[in-house]
Write a protein that holds these residues in place. Structure first.
Motif, PDB file in Angstrom:
ATOM      1  N   THR A 181       0.841  -1.197   0.000  1.00  0.00           N
ATOM      2  CA  THR A 181       0.000   0.000   0.000  1.00  0.00           C
ATOM      3  C   THR A 181       0.874   1.244   0.000  1.00  0.00           C
ATOM      4  O   THR A 181       2.021   1.228   0.461  1.00  0.00           O
ATOM      5  N   ILE A 182       0.298   2.327  -0.529  1.00  0.00           N
ATOM      6  CA  ILE A 182       0.912   3.655  -0.491  1.00  0.00           C
ATOM      7  C   ILE A 182      -0.160   4.622  -0.028  1.00  0.00           C
ATOM      8  O   ILE A 182      -1.230   4.700  -0.642  1.00  0.00           O
ATOM      9  N   LYS A 183       0.095   5.281   1.070  1.00  0.00           N
ATOM     10  CA  LYS A 183      -0.879   6.204   1.674  1.00  0.00           C
ATOM     11  C   LYS A 183      -2.207   5.510   1.936  1.00  0.00           C
ATOM     12  O   LYS A 183      -3.292   6.067   1.700  1.00  0.00           O
ATOM     13  N   GLY A 184      -2.120   4.268   2.397  1.00  0.00           N
ATOM     14  CA  GLY A 184      -3.315   3.531   2.799  1.00  0.00           C
ATOM     15  C   GLY A 184      -4.085   2.888   1.675  1.00  0.00           C
ATOM     16  O   GLY A 184      -5.104   2.232   1.921  1.00  0.00           O
ATOM     17  N   LYS A 185      -3.620   3.016   0.426  1.00  0.00           N
ATOM     18  CA  LYS A 185      -4.322   2.438  -0.713  1.00  0.00           C
ATOM     19  C   LYS A 185      -3.405   1.453  -1.437  1.00  0.00           C
ATOM     20  O   LYS A 185      -2.181   1.613  -1.412  1.00  0.00           O
ATOM     21  N   PRO A 186      -4.002   0.430  -2.068  1.00  0.00           N
ATOM     22  CA  PRO A 186      -3.160  -0.508  -2.816  1.00  0.00           C
ATOM     23  C   PRO A 186      -2.298   0.215  -3.844  1.00  0.00           C
ATOM     24  O   PRO A 186      -2.769   1.115  -4.552  1.00  0.00           O
ATOM     25  N   ALA A 187      -1.039  -0.143  -3.896  1.00  0.00           N
ATOM     26  CA  ALA A 187      -0.122   0.473  -4.855  1.00  0.00           C
ATOM     27  C   ALA A 187      -0.536   0.136  -6.279  1.00  0.00           C
ATOM     28  O   ALA A 187      -1.111  -0.925  -6.555  1.00  0.00           O
ATOM     29  N   GLU A 188      -0.276   1.042  -7.188  1.00  0.00           N
ATOM     30  CA  GLU A 188      -0.597   0.821  -8.599  1.00  0.00           C
ATOM     31  C   GLU A 188       0.314  -0.260  -9.175  1.00  0.00           C
ATOM     32  O   GLU A 188       1.440  -0.452  -8.728  1.00  0.00           O
ATOM     33  N   PRO A 189      -0.178  -1.003 -10.161  1.00  0.00           N
ATOM     34  CA  PRO A 189       0.696  -1.991 -10.802  1.00  0.00           C
ATOM     35  C   PRO A 189       1.870  -1.303 -11.489  1.00  0.00           C
ATOM     36  O   PRO A 189       1.767  -0.155 -11.927  1.00  0.00           O
ATOM     37  N   GLY A 190       2.977  -2.015 -11.561  1.00  0.00           N
ATOM     38  CA  GLY A 190       4.158  -1.453 -12.210  1.00  0.00           C
ATOM     39  C   GLY A 190       5.437  -1.937 -11.560  1.00  0.00           C
ATOM     40  O   GLY A 190       5.438  -2.821 -10.697  1.00  0.00           O
TER      41      GLY A 190
END
Length: 378
Positions: free
Chosen positions: A201-210
């Motif tokens: 997670t980043i800032k509480g949200k799932p990280a974007e694919p990549g």
């Protein structure tokens, strides 16, 4: 009697003879065999501290293949192997690590240079002292290099510090190394193997694919930053079903590389509880039946003989404690299937007392181990 002066003919003759004797000995020393050696400008003794690079110099009399070997405790540990080198002054950076990246053992030994050139093999030796390692990371190994952005297991980084200290971890997009997406500052009060976890997670949200980069650095370490690359794929992880274990998928049918690798890479069923928690194996598909023994969660693989017997799976397992094979039943809801990482595999042979590492389907190397012997109490 008058002492010879510096301009006295006798003194000149003595000095001339000494000069040519020195030249003769130098030329003799540079010949192949019989104590041949290369000229060197190493300090004496050479002092190394693993993970703390130093720069030293050699003056090579000819072109050749240069090797540096640390002779310690009856072993020859290569630092540099057959590196093409030109005649003249050569600058070398030594960090107290073997060519394989392992820290040299603490203590004293001999540092030997070998130059394989047109005139044969030239050698030179000097005393070597190895100090305790500087603050550094012995290793950082990711649990996976590609995983879904949601579901399934989180990303783990197994690591170990050479000294207690503070570990700085940062996460970047692979295409943007200037902006840290997340940072961590972790105090490590010992030198035991540890595990860093990123929940994706980043800032509480799932990280974007990549593609991403995780960096690791010990505060105040001369080692520098270690980088590990990983990829998050789109979508959620889909749990693999519990299925009957195929022949050769639990234990290899032979010890050739192909058979061993097939067993290492096959899905494996484990009990979905903590590594050191216990699960009973029942004689019948009933929790009230006789308990044949226990197995550990996560770290103990089970051979599935029948994946669904009234909500139970019939399994074959090595019983915790004495290692005896037992066949019984475990609740199906307690089981999960693990898909091995395809980078490496390890085989511990208790009969031979060896540990063998495989990579990309091939045997990398083996070393002796001691797994211990079970001794019942009472």
């Amino acid at each position: 009697m008058k002492k010879p002066g510096k301009h006295d003919p006798f003194s000149k003759a003595i000095r001339g003879a000494a000069f040519w004797l020195a030249v003769f000995l130098l030329v003799l020393a540079a010949q192949p065999g019989g104590g041949a050696r290369a000229e060197a400008v190493f300090p004496s003794p050479v002092t190394l501290r693993p993970y703390a690079p130093i720069e030293t110099r050699m003056r090579l009399p000819e072109n050749g293949l240069l090797s540096l070997i640390a002779r310690m405790g009856g072993e020859e540990i290569p630092l540099i192997q057959k590196n093409p080198s030109a005649a003249g002054d050569l600058s070398l950076k030594l960090d107290g690590l073997s060519q394989a990246g392992e820290p040299l053992p603490r203590g004293t030994g001999i540092l030997q240079a070998r130059l394989e050139g047109d005139s044969g093999t030239l050698t030179w030796e000097t005393p070597l002292q190895v100090l305790p390692p500087a603050a550094a990371l012995s290793f950082v190994v990711l649990s996976a290099v590609s995983l879904p952005r949601e579901g399934g297991d989180d990303l783990y980084a197994e690591h170990q510090l050479t000294r207690p200290g503070r570990l700085a971890v940062a996460l970047y997009r692979a295409e943007d190394r200037e902006t840290a997406l997340r940072t961590w500052s972790l105090e490590r009060g010992d030198t035991l193997p540890r595990r860093f976890r990123w929940d994706r997670t980043i800032k509480g949200k799932p990280a974007e694919p990549g593609d991403y980069i995780l960096t690791f650095q010990v505060q105040g370490s001369p080692q520098g930053m270690l980088e590990r690359a990983l990829t998050l794929t789109d979508g959620k992880a889909v749990p693999a079903p519990v299925m009957r274990t195929a022949a050769g998928a639990f234990l290899p049918e032979s010890m050739d590389d192909e058979s061993v690798w097939a067993a290492l890479m096959a899905p494996v069923t484990v009990v979905n509880i903590g590594d050191l928690q216990h699960q009973f194996v029942y004689r019948d598909p009933d929790k009230n039946s006789y308990k044949l023994g226990i197995v550990h969660g996560q770290t103990a693989g089970l051979m599935v003989l029948d994946p669904d017997v009234g909500g139970f799976a019939r399994v074959r397992a090595a019983r915790h404690g004495d290692g005896q094979w037992i066949e019984g039943y475990v609740p199906l809801s307690k089981l999960k299937t693990m898909i091995p990482d395809s980078r490496y595999g390890v085989v511990i042979d208790k009969t031979a007392q060896t540990l063998t590492v495989y990579g990309a389907g091939k045997k990398i190397g083996s070393l002796p181990v001691s797994t211990g012997v079970f001794v019942p109490l009472g």
